[in-house]
Scaffold this active site. Structure first.
Site, PDB file in Angstrom:
ATOM      1  N   GLU A  78     -19.185  10.097   0.039  1.00 57.58           N
ATOM      2  CA  GLU A  78     -18.327  11.176   0.549  1.00 57.58           C
ATOM      3  C   GLU A  78     -18.380  11.165   2.068  1.00 57.58           C
ATOM      4  O   GLU A  78     -19.398  11.491   2.670  1.00 57.58           O
ATOM      5  CB  GLU A  78     -18.807  12.530   0.015  1.00 57.58           C
ATOM      6  CG  GLU A  78     -18.020  13.697   0.590  1.00 57.58           C
ATOM      7  CD  GLU A  78     -18.617  15.059   0.236  1.00 57.58           C
ATOM      8  OE1 GLU A  78     -19.343  15.174  -0.765  1.00 57.58           O
ATOM      9  OE2 GLU A  78     -18.363  16.012   0.998  1.00 57.58           O
ATOM     10  N   ARG A  96     -15.428  15.647   9.325  1.00 58.63           N
ATOM     11  CA  ARG A  96     -16.092  16.427  10.372  1.00 58.63           C
ATOM     12  C   ARG A  96     -16.235  15.632  11.658  1.00 58.63           C
ATOM     13  O   ARG A  96     -16.972  16.025  12.555  1.00 58.63           O
ATOM     14  CB  ARG A  96     -17.492  16.867   9.910  1.00 58.63           C
ATOM     15  CG  ARG A  96     -17.473  17.765   8.707  1.00 58.63           C
ATOM     16  CD  ARG A  96     -18.858  18.216   8.317  1.00 58.63           C
ATOM     17  NE  ARG A  96     -18.914  18.475   6.893  1.00 58.63           N
ATOM     18  CZ  ARG A  96     -20.020  18.712   6.219  1.00 58.63           C
ATOM     19  NH1 ARG A  96     -21.185  18.734   6.829  1.00 58.63           N
ATOM     20  NH2 ARG A  96     -19.987  18.929   4.922  1.00 58.63           N
ATOM     21  N   LYS A 103     -17.984  21.265  -7.342  1.00 62.21           N
ATOM     22  CA  LYS A 103     -19.098  21.239  -6.404  1.00 62.21           C
ATOM     23  C   LYS A 103     -19.701  22.650  -6.378  1.00 62.21           C
ATOM     24  O   LYS A 103     -18.963  23.641  -6.359  1.00 62.21           O
ATOM     25  CB  LYS A 103     -18.579  20.862  -5.022  1.00 62.21           C
ATOM     26  CG  LYS A 103     -19.580  21.054  -3.891  1.00 62.21           C
ATOM     27  CD  LYS A 103     -19.101  20.344  -2.631  1.00 62.21           C
ATOM     28  CE  LYS A 103     -19.920  20.759  -1.411  1.00 62.21           C
ATOM     29  NZ  LYS A 103     -19.841  19.776  -0.324  1.00 62.21           N
TER      30      LYS A 103
HETATM   31  C1  3PG Z   1     -22.165  19.375   2.344  1.00 63.11           C
HETATM   32  O1  3PG Z   1     -21.215  19.164   3.038  1.00 63.11           O
HETATM   33  O2  3PG Z   1     -22.090  19.338   1.139  1.00 63.11           O
HETATM   34  C2  3PG Z   1     -23.443  19.714   2.989  1.00 63.11           C
HETATM   35  O3  3PG Z   1     -23.309  19.803   4.374  1.00 63.11           O
HETATM   36  C3  3PG Z   1     -24.518  18.760   2.678  1.00 63.11           C
HETATM   37  O4  3PG Z   1     -25.648  19.506   2.635  1.00 63.11           O
HETATM   38  P1  3PG Z   1     -27.044  18.912   3.116  1.00 63.11           P
HETATM   39  O5  3PG Z   1     -26.852  18.425   4.530  1.00 63.11           O
HETATM   40  O6  3PG Z   1     -27.978  20.103   3.031  1.00 63.11           O
HETATM   41  O7  3PG Z   1     -27.430  17.815   2.168  1.00 63.11           O
END
Ligand code: 3PG
Length: 210
Positions: A40, A44, A128
């Site tokens: 994924e 960003r 999700k």
């Molecule tokens: C996301 O976009 O799903 C989160 O920013 C990922 O979360 P994490 O950095 O805590 O793994």
């Protein structure tokens, strides 16, 4: 492949922020070599779409999707660059309508029973759960398994090697998402072998739990 089949491919979906386009291909190669082929790439960074395109072209075994879709207009953008699926931290109505019209395999985000039920009504069976740890963690998802047995989840947010197993042991969890397998410092250093090792560790430890 639909969203459920994509989530069944690997125990972890790396949540990736590519700041430097030259990182995209070696990163994808390292993750796939370590056993994680569903990637994924979040919208960003300025080069996210080009990163998706580059990974897809250079690493055909990878299933490269786009994350952090926030607007209906994002769908056409990620489609144009070849994303295999999409992920969103939430599910605003305009985005949901656009996904339904487009048909791109998609993991819309939810953080409550009502949101999960609304998405199920809209035709989504794989969601999700975000932000997983902050929104109730594994106990929350465990509580949904009996009343909403038709729904499956990819929890993301605050998950790492220390707690991923708590989620993956649940019957309604297909995989987890997380950025811990793609540490920014390792990417900056070009430590692709280190990232491959993190992926390999995740697959070896978490793969058997599903
Ligand atoms: C996301 O976009 O799903 C989160 O920013 C990922 O979360 P994490 O950095 O805590 O793994």
């Amino acid at each position: 492949m639909n969203a459920r089949a994509i989530c069944a491919e690997a125990p972890v979906i790396p949540v990736i922020i590519v700041e430097d386009l030259t990182h995209a291909v070696p990163l994808a190669e390292a993750l796939v070599a370590g056993g994680l082929r569903v990637l994924e790439v979040t919208l960003r960074s300025a080069v996210a779409l080009e990163a998706i395109q580059a990974m897809k072209a250079a690493v055909p075994e990878a299933i490269v999707g786009a994350g952090t879709l926030r607007h209906a207009r994002d769908l056409a953008r990620v489609r144009a660059y070849g994303a295999a699926f999409g992920v969103s931290p939430g599910a605003p109505a305009a985005l949901v309508e656009a996904i339904k019209a487009d048909g791109l395999p998609f993991l819309p985000g939810c953080a409550s029973a009502t949101e999960a039920m609304s998405l199920a009504d809209a035709g989504f069976d794989t969601l999700k759960f975000f932000p997983a740890e902050a929104a109730g963690g594994a106990p929350f998802l465990k509580s949904l398994a009996s009343p909403l047995p038709d729904l499956a989840f990819c929890p993301t947010g605050g998950i790492g090697m220390g707690n991923a197993a708590d989620y993956l042991r649940l019957p309604n969890v297909l995989c987890v998402g997380g950025s811990w397998v793609v540490p920014p410092a390792m990417m900056l250093a070009g430590d692709w072998a280190g990232i491959e090792a993190l992926a390999r560790e995740a697959v070896a430890t978490l793969g058997p739990l599903r």
